[in-house]
Enzyme design. Structure first.
Site, PDB file in Angstrom:
ATOM      1  N   LYS A 111       0.615  -1.549  -0.511  1.00  0.00           N
ATOM      2  CA  LYS A 111      -0.157   0.065  -0.297  1.00  0.00           C
ATOM      3  C   LYS A 111       0.906   1.465   0.143  1.00  0.00           C
ATOM      4  O   LYS A 111       0.002   1.889  -0.977  1.00  0.00           O
ATOM      5  CB  LYS A 111      -0.668   0.050   0.891  1.00  0.00           C
ATOM      6  CG  LYS A 111      -2.269  -1.191   1.295  1.00  0.00           C
ATOM      7  CD  LYS A 111      -3.136  -0.636   1.580  1.00  0.00           C
ATOM      8  CE  LYS A 111      -4.413  -1.708   1.340  1.00  0.00           C
ATOM      9  NZ  LYS A 111      -5.316  -1.596   2.370  1.00  0.00           N
ATOM     10  N   LYS A 193      -5.243  -9.943  -6.096  1.00  0.00           N
ATOM     11  CA  LYS A 193      -6.671  -9.900  -5.324  1.00  0.00           C
ATOM     12  C   LYS A 193      -7.742  -8.622  -5.718  1.00  0.00           C
ATOM     13  O   LYS A 193      -6.452  -8.082  -6.056  1.00  0.00           O
ATOM     14  CB  LYS A 193      -6.457  -9.875  -4.142  1.00  0.00           C
ATOM     15  CG  LYS A 193      -6.089  -8.234  -2.991  1.00  0.00           C
ATOM     16  CD  LYS A 193      -6.727  -8.638  -1.361  1.00  0.00           C
ATOM     17  CE  LYS A 193      -6.500  -7.790  -1.252  1.00  0.00           C
ATOM     18  NZ  LYS A 193      -7.451  -7.070  -0.464  1.00  0.00           N
ATOM     19  N   LYS A 196     -11.013  -2.668  -3.394  1.00  0.00           N
ATOM     20  CA  LYS A 196     -11.276  -1.771  -3.945  1.00  0.00           C
ATOM     21  C   LYS A 196     -10.257  -0.746  -4.204  1.00  0.00           C
ATOM     22  O   LYS A 196     -10.629   0.404  -4.474  1.00  0.00           O
ATOM     23  CB  LYS A 196     -12.243  -1.351  -2.663  1.00  0.00           C
ATOM     24  CG  LYS A 196     -11.715  -1.465  -1.287  1.00  0.00           C
ATOM     25  CD  LYS A 196     -12.449  -1.271  -0.305  1.00  0.00           C
ATOM     26  CE  LYS A 196     -12.373  -1.729   0.562  1.00  0.00           C
ATOM     27  NZ  LYS A 196     -13.212  -2.893   1.169  1.00  0.00           N
TER      28      LYS A 196
HETATM   29  P1  ATP Z   1      -9.159  -3.347  -0.501  1.00  0.00           P
HETATM   30  O1  ATP Z   1      -9.657  -4.162  -1.271  1.00  0.00           O
HETATM   31  O2  ATP Z   1      -8.465  -2.151  -0.512  1.00  0.00           O
HETATM   32  O3  ATP Z   1      -7.719  -4.050  -0.405  1.00  0.00           O
HETATM   33  P2  ATP Z   1      -8.867  -4.424   2.082  1.00  0.00           P
HETATM   34  O4  ATP Z   1      -8.443  -5.702   1.775  1.00  0.00           O
HETATM   35  O5  ATP Z   1      -8.510  -3.649   3.456  1.00  0.00           O
HETATM   36  O6  ATP Z   1      -9.012  -3.724   1.007  1.00  0.00           O
HETATM   37  P3  ATP Z   1     -11.057  -4.674   3.839  1.00  0.00           P
HETATM   38  O7  ATP Z   1     -12.405  -4.081   3.363  1.00  0.00           O
HETATM   39  O8  ATP Z   1      -9.835  -4.551   4.644  1.00  0.00           O
HETATM   40  O9  ATP Z   1     -10.438  -4.695   2.836  1.00  0.00           O
HETATM   41  O10 ATP Z   1     -11.412  -6.212   4.227  1.00  0.00           O
HETATM   42  C1  ATP Z   1     -12.314  -6.787   4.730  1.00  0.00           C
HETATM   43  C2  ATP Z   1     -12.157  -7.911   4.775  1.00  0.00           C
HETATM   44  O11 ATP Z   1     -12.172  -8.872   3.075  1.00  0.00           O
HETATM   45  C3  ATP Z   1     -10.719  -9.277   4.844  1.00  0.00           C
HETATM   46  O12 ATP Z   1     -11.334 -10.139   5.642  1.00  0.00           O
HETATM   47  C4  ATP Z   1     -10.202  -9.339   4.090  1.00  0.00           C
HETATM   48  O13 ATP Z   1      -9.250 -10.496   3.944  1.00  0.00           O
HETATM   49  C5  ATP Z   1     -11.172  -9.540   2.728  1.00  0.00           C
HETATM   50  N1  ATP Z   1     -11.207  -9.123   1.387  1.00  0.00           N
HETATM   51  C6  ATP Z   1     -10.807  -8.296   0.895  1.00  0.00           C
HETATM   52  N2  ATP Z   1     -10.654  -8.644  -0.476  1.00  0.00           N
HETATM   53  C7  ATP Z   1     -10.019 -10.122  -0.887  1.00  0.00           C
HETATM   54  C8  ATP Z   1     -10.474 -10.800  -2.008  1.00  0.00           C
HETATM   55  N3  ATP Z   1     -10.551  -9.986  -3.410  1.00  0.00           N
HETATM   56  N4  ATP Z   1     -10.996 -11.522  -1.713  1.00  0.00           N
HETATM   57  C9  ATP Z   1     -11.033 -12.805  -0.522  1.00  0.00           C
HETATM   58  N5  ATP Z   1     -11.155 -11.826   0.445  1.00  0.00           N
HETATM   59  C10 ATP Z   1     -10.806 -10.389   0.748  1.00  0.00           C
END
Ligand code: ATP
Ligand code: LTN
Length: 327
Positions: A111, A193, A196
């Site tokens: 990040k 992955k 968002k």
């Molecule tokens: P970003 O998608 O911006 O990297 P993040 O990983 O910080 O955001 P969060 O909203 O904090 O996303 O994640 C919430 C949950 O969703 C966490 O348990 C994370 O592991 C899961 N998660 C996020 N992206 C994925 C993905 N592509 N596939 C599976 N699980 C996910």
């Protein structure tokens, strides 16, 4: 009943990765476990947020949890900032964590990238706040997507170190990563992955995308060379699209592959967009209904926070005694 805890950031968009990696497993777990689930607004401010948007996103995340099946009668549901013990324990654990340990966190490296000098200190220490979230509630299991495993391992290490230095205080938690759906990949780049914070909205399907947006994004999704609708080694794009198809329809990838024998990517993508749309529609209607009753959402969060503060305070009292600040 095993104590299970997980949390989501109120960062606006929730996508299929969040749903299948984190929300659905939690909903399944709530039937047989003591589940704690919250909206981590203090995690969200590690990157700049507009106050109005943050407020809206906290309500949206809560509505989404409820619409996905989180039941506040069974599950402790609240907003992180309403329980000040999280920030308090995070400070104490920052004095237990080592710089080198945090410097190894791959999510920070991803990040912050080349901007490491400019990002907030909070973005760097955020895994310690997450450890506090987990350790306050005697958590045994933390269901998360694969990207969060390293952070849960840090929580384990901090619990073990604190217990060793100050006496038995924290339960040592375990991550729980589901086999399929733990890593839904980006539609525009199946080697990373779904995220968002991706540069393009074509990377993800949001829980709020409409039929048109879904069709556009699925059609634009990257595919592998060849024409067969088949998952497997060396076929990351089709493996991802078939995994999404399988998660949404609850059918096996093998069965779906069989349906598309002799058919091409065009047919498959049109159907994939349709099954995603059909799956999302009822969920979207429920989210909307919850959002129309904002005062109800606030009431649910307040009731949860009150209970959470009582539980968290019990653990914090022990922590203050152990470290010698309780007089
Ligand atoms: P970003 O998608 O911006 O990297 P993040 O990983 O910080 O955001 P969060 O909203 O904090 O996303 O994640 C919430 C949950 O969703 C966490 O348990 C994370 O592991 C899961 N998660 C996020 N992206 C994925 C993905 N592509 N596939 C599976 N699980 C996910
Ligand atoms: N860092 C997590 C969100 C999170 C979390 C938690 C997950 C904050 N605190 C406690 C599980 C348990 C993320 O998904 N970015």
């Amino acid at each position: 009943m095993a104590k299970v805890l997980t949390a989501l950031q109120p960062s606006g968009v929730l996508h299929l990765g969040n749903y299948f990696g984190a929300i659905e497993p939690a909903v399944t777990l709530q039937a047989q476990h003591d589940l704690t689930m919250f909206v981590v607004d203090y995690h969200a401010i590690t990157v700049p947020q507009k106050p109005d948007e943050l407020r809206r996103n906290i309500l949206f995340a809560t509505a989404a949890y409820l619409a996905c099946g989180i039941d506040p009668k069974k599950t402790l549901l609240f907003q992180q900032s309403a329980v000040p013990q999280h920030a308090e324990l995070a400070w104490i654990l920052q004095c237990v964590a080592r710089m080198g340990e945090l410097e190894r966190m791959t999510q920070f490296k991803d990040k912050a990238g080349a901007k490491a000098e400019k990002v907030s200190v909070g973005l760097f220490t955020y895994p310690v706040l997450m450890a506090a979230d987990i350790l306050l509630y005697d958590t045994q299991t933390v269901p998360v997507g694969a990207d969060q495993k390293q952070h849960v391992e840090l929580a384990r290490d901090l619990a073990i170190r604190f217990n060793r230095d100050y006496g038995e205080t924290f339960v040592v938690p375990e991550p729980s990563i589901r086999a399929e759906g733990a890593r839904v990949m980006g539609l525009d780049d199946p080697t990373k992955k779904m995220s968002k914070s991706a540069a393009s909205a074509k990377n993800y399907i949001s829980l709020l995308d409409d039929e048109g947006a879904i069709l556009k994004k699925v059609k634009a999704a990257v595919t592998d060379s060849g024409a067969a609708v088949r998952a497997g080694e060396g076929r990351p794009a089709m493996t991802n699209l078939l995994t999404i198809y399988s998660l949404v329809t609850r059918r096996s990838i093998k069965e779906i592959e069989n349906d598309y024998l002799g058919k091409g990517y065009g047919d498959f993508k049109a159907d994939l967009a349709e099954v995603i749309t059909l799956w999302l529609k009822p969920l979207q209607a429920k989210i909307e209904t919850y959002l129309e009753h904002e005062e109800e959402l606030v009431k649910i969060l307040d009731a949860g926070a009150q209970k959470a503060r009582e539980r968290a305070e019990r653990r914090m009292k022990a922590v203050r005694e152990r470290i010698g600040v309780a007089l």
